[in-house]
Design a protein around this motif. Structure first.
Motif, PDB file in Angstrom:
ATOM      1  N   LEU A  21       0.845  -1.202   0.000  1.00 50.51           N
ATOM      2  CA  LEU A  21       0.000   0.000   0.000  1.00 50.51           C
ATOM      3  C   LEU A  21       0.873   1.241   0.000  1.00 50.51           C
ATOM      4  O   LEU A  21       1.772   1.371   0.825  1.00 50.51           O
ATOM      5  N   VAL A  22       0.571   2.163  -0.914  1.00 49.95           N
ATOM      6  CA  VAL A  22       1.332   3.409  -1.013  1.00 49.95           C
ATOM      7  C   VAL A  22       0.373   4.595  -1.033  1.00 49.95           C
ATOM      8  O   VAL A  22      -0.507   4.671  -1.895  1.00 49.95           O
ATOM      9  N   ALA A  23       0.553   5.514  -0.090  1.00 46.66           N
ATOM     10  CA  ALA A  23      -0.198   6.776  -0.150  1.00 46.66           C
ATOM     11  C   ALA A  23       0.596   7.733  -1.026  1.00 46.66           C
ATOM     12  O   ALA A  23       1.832   7.783  -0.941  1.00 46.66           O
ATOM     13  N   PHE A  24      -0.099   8.474  -1.881  1.00 44.44           N
ATOM     14  CA  PHE A  24       0.602   9.337  -2.846  1.00 44.44           C
ATOM     15  C   PHE A  24      -0.158  10.640  -3.062  1.00 44.44           C
ATOM     16  O   PHE A  24      -1.375  10.699  -2.890  1.00 44.44           O
ATOM     17  N   PRO A  25       0.596  11.696  -3.447  1.00 45.55           N
ATOM     18  CA  PRO A  25      -0.053  12.995  -3.637  1.00 45.55           C
ATOM     19  C   PRO A  25      -0.796  13.052  -4.965  1.00 45.55           C
ATOM     20  O   PRO A  25      -0.361  12.461  -5.952  1.00 45.55           O
ATOM     21  N   THR A  26      -1.930  13.747  -4.968  1.00 44.26           N
ATOM     22  CA  THR A  26      -2.570  14.113  -6.238  1.00 44.26           C
ATOM     23  C   THR A  26      -3.003  15.569  -6.106  1.00 44.26           C
ATOM     24  O   THR A  26      -2.915  16.146  -5.025  1.00 44.26           O
ATOM     25  N   GLU A  27      -3.501  16.125  -7.188  1.00 46.19           N
ATOM     26  CA  GLU A  27      -3.910  17.535  -7.150  1.00 46.19           C
ATOM     27  C   GLU A  27      -5.208  17.747  -6.360  1.00 46.19           C
ATOM     28  O   GLU A  27      -5.502  18.864  -5.944  1.00 46.19           O
ATOM     29  N   THR A  28      -5.984  16.667  -6.142  1.00 43.93           N
ATOM     30  CA  THR A  28      -7.233  16.815  -5.376  1.00 43.93           C
ATOM     31  C   THR A  28      -6.932  16.644  -3.890  1.00 43.93           C
ATOM     32  O   THR A  28      -6.971  17.610  -3.127  1.00 43.93           O
ATOM     33  N   VAL A  29      -6.635  15.400  -3.483  1.00 48.53           N
ATOM     34  CA  VAL A  29      -6.228  15.087  -2.109  1.00 48.53           C
ATOM     35  C   VAL A  29      -5.231  13.929  -2.227  1.00 48.53           C
ATOM     36  O   VAL A  29      -5.021  13.406  -3.319  1.00 48.53           O
ATOM     37  N   TYR A  30      -4.621  13.512  -1.112  1.00 50.73           N
ATOM     38  CA  TYR A  30      -3.729  12.352  -1.167  1.00 50.73           C
ATOM     39  C   TYR A  30      -4.561  11.068  -1.312  1.00 50.73           C
ATOM     40  O   TYR A  30      -5.649  10.955  -0.728  1.00 50.73           O
ATOM     41  N   GLY A  31      -4.051  10.134  -2.104  1.00 46.75           N
ATOM     42  CA  GLY A  31      -4.738   8.860  -2.317  1.00 46.75           C
ATOM     43  C   GLY A  31      -3.997   7.732  -1.617  1.00 46.75           C
ATOM     44  O   GLY A  31      -2.809   7.848  -1.296  1.00 46.75           O
ATOM     45  N   LEU A  32      -4.724   6.623  -1.362  1.00 46.91           N
ATOM     46  CA  LEU A  32      -4.110   5.420  -0.786  1.00 46.91           C
ATOM     47  C   LEU A  32      -4.215   4.320  -1.826  1.00 46.91           C
ATOM     48  O   LEU A  32      -5.309   3.802  -2.076  1.00 46.91           O
ATOM     49  N   GLY A  33      -3.077   3.991  -2.451  1.00 41.87           N
ATOM     50  CA  GLY A  33      -3.100   3.137  -3.624  1.00 41.87           C
ATOM     51  C   GLY A  33      -2.646   1.707  -3.406  1.00 41.87           C
ATOM     52  O   GLY A  33      -1.829   1.419  -2.529  1.00 41.87           O
ATOM     53  N   ALA A  34      -3.206   0.822  -4.250  1.00 42.20           N
ATOM     54  CA  ALA A  34      -2.759  -0.568  -4.360  1.00 42.20           C
ATOM     55  C   ALA A  34      -2.932  -0.976  -5.819  1.00 42.20           C
ATOM     56  O   ALA A  34      -3.726  -0.360  -6.544  1.00 42.20           O
ATOM     57  N   ASP A  35      -2.198  -2.011  -6.220  1.00 44.54           N
ATOM     58  CA  ASP A  35      -2.339  -2.552  -7.572  1.00 44.54           C
ATOM     59  C   ASP A  35      -3.779  -3.027  -7.756  1.00 44.54           C
ATOM     60  O   ASP A  35      -4.218  -3.958  -7.066  1.00 44.54           O
ATOM     61  N   ALA A  36      -4.506  -2.412  -8.687  1.00 46.65           N
ATOM     62  CA  ALA A  36      -5.924  -2.734  -8.867  1.00 46.65           C
ATOM     63  C   ALA A  36      -6.135  -4.167  -9.364  1.00 46.65           C
ATOM     64  O   ALA A  36      -7.245  -4.696  -9.266  1.00 46.65           O
ATOM     65  N   ARG A  37      -5.077  -4.821  -9.860  1.00 50.07           N
ATOM     66  CA  ARG A  37      -5.224  -6.188 -10.382  1.00 50.07           C
ATOM     67  C   ARG A  37      -5.015  -7.246  -9.305  1.00 50.07           C
ATOM     68  O   ARG A  37      -5.242  -8.422  -9.531  1.00 50.07           O
ATOM     69  N   GLN A  38      -4.543  -6.812  -8.110  1.00 52.32           N
ATOM     70  CA  GLN A  38      -4.290  -7.765  -7.021  1.00 52.32           C
ATOM     71  C   GLN A  38      -5.381  -7.619  -5.943  1.00 52.32           C
ATOM     72  O   GLN A  38      -5.341  -6.677  -5.146  1.00 52.32           O
TER      73      GLN A  38
END
Ligand code: AMP
Ligand code: MG
Length: 323
Positions: A21-38
């Protein structure tokens, strides 16, 4: 779990590839990401946030060429609106690709897709070269984080890494537009405004909040959201802040003259964009100060004012059926 704080989009991509899991910056708000295929990795997003399993995630991609990986088809409205507004703060709901794990979309046969316009997010998505499922990087129900230290406060110890970036320029979540029918329907207001969408696609249905008899089309919208621990109260004028609570109250708005007693903390915003950008950060600062009541000035409901008023109402808990 130890949370790594990093500036490396490549390292972030490697962690995602490994199912992390990786939290990352975007122009809206920070997102909490994971590989969508897993599926496993995506499940851990719900666990880290305490997010209800019926609330689907937005899938982030690097560019329109990756749409075919996540969407079964791209309706003409989505095509036209992405051509105009991507990369940017617009999420389109389109038919879901059958290979996408069901957990991403909470079992729906549609998927929300966004191409963020932030150099660090883009670098990570390009290095990763696949779809990243990512809701906002807050614990469920809380205000979305717009800085990386806010992410660390929310999710430190619950995620593998936080990818550093500056403060999110917009500060409110993306516009969500359901393009699976014609006319498309705005499910959540955001920085791509109704007026801007109408200029490209003159037919838009007017249904942000469905009538009670209809099923909720955007499950996330039924939950209480964006709420700090203090009570949020909407006002039209600084005069409405009661003198007796002012010493432990805060105020944010466009007008800052006319208090009966000046609150403990006052944030005067230059304009609606500044108000939107600083709202969630202000909520967090107020929590740290132990403020009990946060008074927020209402704004006219046009352009970005619509998105701001939507978040203010939800933070105040005024939304029907809120939790
Ligand atoms: P978040 O990423 O936490 O800001 O939340 C994403 C928002 O988009 C939530 O309100 C979701 O319910 C909504 N959403 C995501 N995917 C879909 C979908 N397939 N259909 C309808 N709404 C969606
Ligand atoms: Mg969210």
């Amino acid at each position: 779990m130890e949370t790594r704080i990093t500036r490396s989009p490549r390292l972030a991509a490697t962690i995602l590839r490994d199912g992390g899991l990786v939290a990352f910056p975007t122009e809206t708000v920070y997102g909490l990401g994971a590989d969508a295929r897993q599926a496993r990795a995506v499940e851990s997003i719900f666990a880290a946030k305490g997010r209800p399993a019926d609330n689907p995630l937005i899938v982030h991609i690097a560019g329109r060429t990756q749409l075919a990986q996540v969407a079964a088809t791209v309706p003409p409205s989505a095509e036209a609106l992405l051509a105009r507004f991507a990369p940017g703060p617009l999420t389109v709901i389109v038919p879901r690709h059958p290979d996408l794990p069901a957990v991403v979309t909470a079992g729906l046969d549609t998927v929300g897709v966004r191409i963020p316009n932030h150099p660090v997010a883009r670098a990570m998505l390009t290095a990763f070269a696949g779809p990243v499922a990512a809701p906002s990087a807050n614990r469920s129900g809380r205000p979305s984080p717009t800085t990386w230290p806010a992410v660390a406060e929310e999710l430190g110890g619950r995620v593998d890494a936080i990818l550093q970036g500056g403060a999110s320029a917009i500060g409110l979540e993306s516009t969500v537009l359901d393009c699976t029918g014609e006319p498309p329907v705005i499910l959540r207001e955001g920085a791509i405004t109704r007026e801007a969408l109408l200029a490209v696609w003159p037919q838009l249905a007017d249904a942000v909040s469905p009538p009670p008899a209809e099923p909720v089309r955007s499950p996330g919208q039924k939950y209480r959201h964006y709420a700090p621990t203090a009570k949020v109260i909407l006002v039209d004028h600084p005069q409405e802040v009661p003198a007796r609570v002012a010493p432990t109250a805060a105020y944010i708005g466009l007008t800052h003259r006319g208090f009966v007693v000046k609150p403990q903390r006052v944030r005067r915003c230059r304009d609606i964009a500044d108000y939107a950008q600083s709202l969630f950060r202000f909520f967090r600062a107020c929590e740290k100060l132990g403020v009990r009541h946060i008074y927020c000035q209402r704004v006219p409901e046009t352009h970005m004012g619509r998105a701001l008023m939507d978040r203010l109402r939800r933070a105040a808990g005024a939304e029907e059926g809120s939790q």
